[in-house]
Design a protein around this motif. Structure first.
Motif, PDB file in Angstrom:
ATOM      1  N   LEU A   1       1.896   3.846  -8.961  1.00  0.00           N
ATOM      2  CA  LEU A   1       3.059   2.953  -9.065  1.00  0.00           C
ATOM      3  C   LEU A   1       3.697   2.719  -7.701  1.00  0.00           C
ATOM      4  CD1 LEU A   1       5.055   3.884 -12.299  1.00  0.00           C
ATOM      5  CD2 LEU A   1       4.193   1.635 -11.639  1.00  0.00           C
ATOM      6  N   VAL A   2       3.845   3.788  -6.925  1.00  0.00           N
ATOM      7  CA  VAL A   2       4.408   3.641  -5.572  1.00  0.00           C
ATOM      8  C   VAL A   2       3.499   2.741  -4.740  1.00  0.00           C
ATOM      9  CG1 VAL A   2       4.976   4.836  -3.435  1.00  0.00           C
ATOM     10  CG2 VAL A   2       5.656   5.824  -5.631  1.00  0.00           C
ATOM     11  N   ALA A   3       2.185   2.916  -4.848  1.00  0.00           N
ATOM     12  CA  ALA A   3       1.250   2.078  -4.101  1.00  0.00           C
ATOM     13  C   ALA A   3       1.437   0.610  -4.465  1.00  0.00           C
ATOM     14  CB  ALA A   3      -0.184   2.515  -4.378  1.00  0.00           C
ATOM     15  N   PHE A   4       1.663   0.334  -5.751  1.00  0.00           N
ATOM     16  CA  PHE A   4       1.894  -1.058  -6.155  1.00  0.00           C
ATOM     17  C   PHE A   4       3.215  -1.576  -5.604  1.00  0.00           C
ATOM     18  CE2 PHE A   4       4.020  -3.906  -9.226  1.00  0.00           C
ATOM     19  CZ  PHE A   4       3.262  -5.036  -8.950  1.00  0.00           C
ATOM     20  N   LEU A   5       4.287  -0.793  -5.723  1.00  0.00           N
ATOM     21  CA  LEU A   5       5.596  -1.238  -5.225  1.00  0.00           C
ATOM     22  C   LEU A   5       5.533  -1.588  -3.747  1.00  0.00           C
ATOM     23  CD1 LEU A   5       7.906   1.332  -7.043  1.00  0.00           C
ATOM     24  CD2 LEU A   5       7.684  -1.109  -7.552  1.00  0.00           C
ATOM     25  N   GLU A   6       4.709  -0.860  -3.003  1.00  0.00           N
ATOM     26  CA  GLU A   6       4.596  -1.121  -1.561  1.00  0.00           C
ATOM     27  C   GLU A   6       3.886  -2.433  -1.259  1.00  0.00           C
ATOM     28  OE1 GLU A   6       2.751   2.489  -0.309  1.00  0.00           O
ATOM     29  OE2 GLU A   6       4.669   3.533   0.003  1.00  0.00           O
TER      30      GLU A   6
ATOM     31  N   SER B   1      -6.114  -2.649  -3.496  1.00  0.00           N
ATOM     32  CA  SER B   1      -6.912  -1.432  -3.580  1.00  0.00           C
ATOM     33  C   SER B   1      -6.905  -0.944  -5.028  1.00  0.00           C
ATOM     34  CB  SER B   1      -6.332  -0.349  -2.674  1.00  0.00           C
ATOM     35  OG  SER B   1      -5.068   0.080  -3.164  1.00  0.00           O
ATOM     36  N   ASP B   2      -7.758   0.027  -5.325  1.00  0.00           N
ATOM     37  CA  ASP B   2      -7.786   0.570  -6.685  1.00  0.00           C
ATOM     38  C   ASP B   2      -6.440   1.170  -7.093  1.00  0.00           C
ATOM     39  OD1 ASP B   2     -10.392  -0.251  -6.870  1.00  0.00           O
ATOM     40  OD2 ASP B   2     -11.284   1.761  -6.836  1.00  0.00           O
ATOM     41  N   PRO B   3      -5.802   2.000  -6.260  1.00  0.00           N
ATOM     42  CA  PRO B   3      -4.489   2.537  -6.647  1.00  0.00           C
ATOM     43  C   PRO B   3      -3.446   1.437  -6.879  1.00  0.00           C
ATOM     44  CG  PRO B   3      -5.407   3.851  -4.868  1.00  0.00           C
ATOM     45  CD  PRO B   3      -6.282   2.641  -5.009  1.00  0.00           C
TER      46      PRO B   3
END
Length: 362
Positions: free
Chosen positions: A355-360, A226-228
């Protein structure tokens, strides 16, 4: 102890949330960002690194390395799984390896620091086993150089399983359930504590990060994000500085860093690698954990201080903890210095969300 850690986490979150940027920058042009990250990782923009960082590019998880002295077989793995779940490996007969490395909890135990022999509360968090097979040193302080050594160290540690190896061998040898599995795994060799550790290590080496969105990205490209999530990936490699230490296929440089959480000179003090290596430079340094499967392996840090990923992002946004000497510590040769890699980041709220979205995805 828990109250102290929660207060510390809350303070870090408040500090990070008080960034002094007057204006929120416009979000990046997503079309341009997707073009930059359209190919494989080795074609992505190079990461922004601090002096001293050692970077390896992201990629697929490699094949599991095996020592020549302990080649894996299905029989050895099956025996190792039995032993991993058997409390006979502890002095009390009540604690198994699986007590702190629960499959349903990401092969951790879901609490800040683990309970051991006689319900003693340890001072360190039980790490997930998702990436243990690839680690060149084990434990937070790196004191074990192999999974076999780690298994024996945990069995005999008086604060963990508190077992006498000879007594464990006697108990296992007397259990008829193990007669055939042990014979299949090791032939007619005499049962030893080393064989038990080898079987447990062989079982642990079958664990690997679960297939995740990140694996799809490595296989099919960033169009799966996704974009985030994509903005978070870009931040991870650039402004946020995460890739200085969390890099390579397993998102760890396998090195030791002091991020300021030693609580030096205080009740919760943990000297980290210094307790094993006895080098002043290692005071407060801990091994960089893998981030694969990170969203399923909390709470985080060597002392489990952060119950949420957002708290970790806030902590690094604040630049970690920079300890200040008290008057009586003016000439203390062991006073720890936080890694210069850590800098205040001034990430916006949206950037921290990204950043949280990426870590997930990991």
């Amino acid at each position: 102890m828990r109250r102290t850690l929660k207060l510390f986490a809350a303070a870090a979150a408040l500090l990070a949330g008080s960034g002094h940027a007057a204006e929120v920058p416009a979000p990046p042009d997503m079309a341009a960002l997707r073009a930059l990250y359209a190919g494989p990782p080795d074609r992505w923009p190079r990461p922004v690194l601090q002096p001293g960082a050692v970077f390896a590019e992201f990629g697929p998880v490699p094949a599991v390395p095996e020592p020549a002295s302990n080649r894996s077989t299905p029989e050895k793995v099956a025996l190792g799984e039995m032993l991993f779940n058997d409390p006979k490996l502890s002095g009390s007969g009540q604690i198994a390896c699986a007590s702190c490395h629960n499959r349903e909890l990401g092969f951790g135990d879901g609490i800040s620091t683990s309970f051991g022999h006689d319900r003693q509360r340890g001072k360190r968090n039980a790490q997930s086993l998702f990436a243990a097979a690839w680690m060149t040193s084990l434990f937070w302080d790196g004191r074990a150089q192999s999974l076999e050594a780690q298994a024996l160290a945990s069995m005999t540690n008086p604060f963990e399983m508190a077992a006498d190896p000879a007594a464990v061998v006697t108990l296992i040898a007397a259990d008829e359930r193990y007669t055939l599995p042990f014979s299949r795994a090791f032939g007619d060799q005499l049962m030893t504590a080393d064989h038990i550790a080898q079987a447990v290590a062989a079982f642990i080496r079958t664990h690997k990060p679960r297939f995740s969105l990140w694996d799809r990205v490595i296989r099919d490209g960033t169009k799966a994000m996704s974009d985030p999530q994509l903005r978070g990936l870009h931040l991870f490699r650039t402004k946020a500085g995460c890739a200085n230490c969390h890099n390579g296929p397993l998102f760890t440089d396998q090195r030791f860093h002091n991020i300021g959480l030693s609580f030096y000179g205080r009740r919760l003090q943990d000297l980290g690698r210094y307790e094993f290596a006895r080098l002043p430079a290692d005071v407060g340094a801990f091994r960089t954990p893998s981030l694969r499967g990170v969203s399923r392996t909390g709470p985080w840090m060597h002392n489990g201080v952060f119950p949420q990923l957002r708290g970790i992002v806030n902590f690094y946004n604040a630049g970690g903890v920079q300890l200040r000497r008290r008057p009586e510590q003016a000439n203390d040769p062991l006073f720890p210095a936080t890694s210069p890699i850590l800098k205040r980041l001034d990430l916006t709220r949206e950037e921290r969300d990204d950043l949280v979205a990426f870590l997930e995805t990991l």
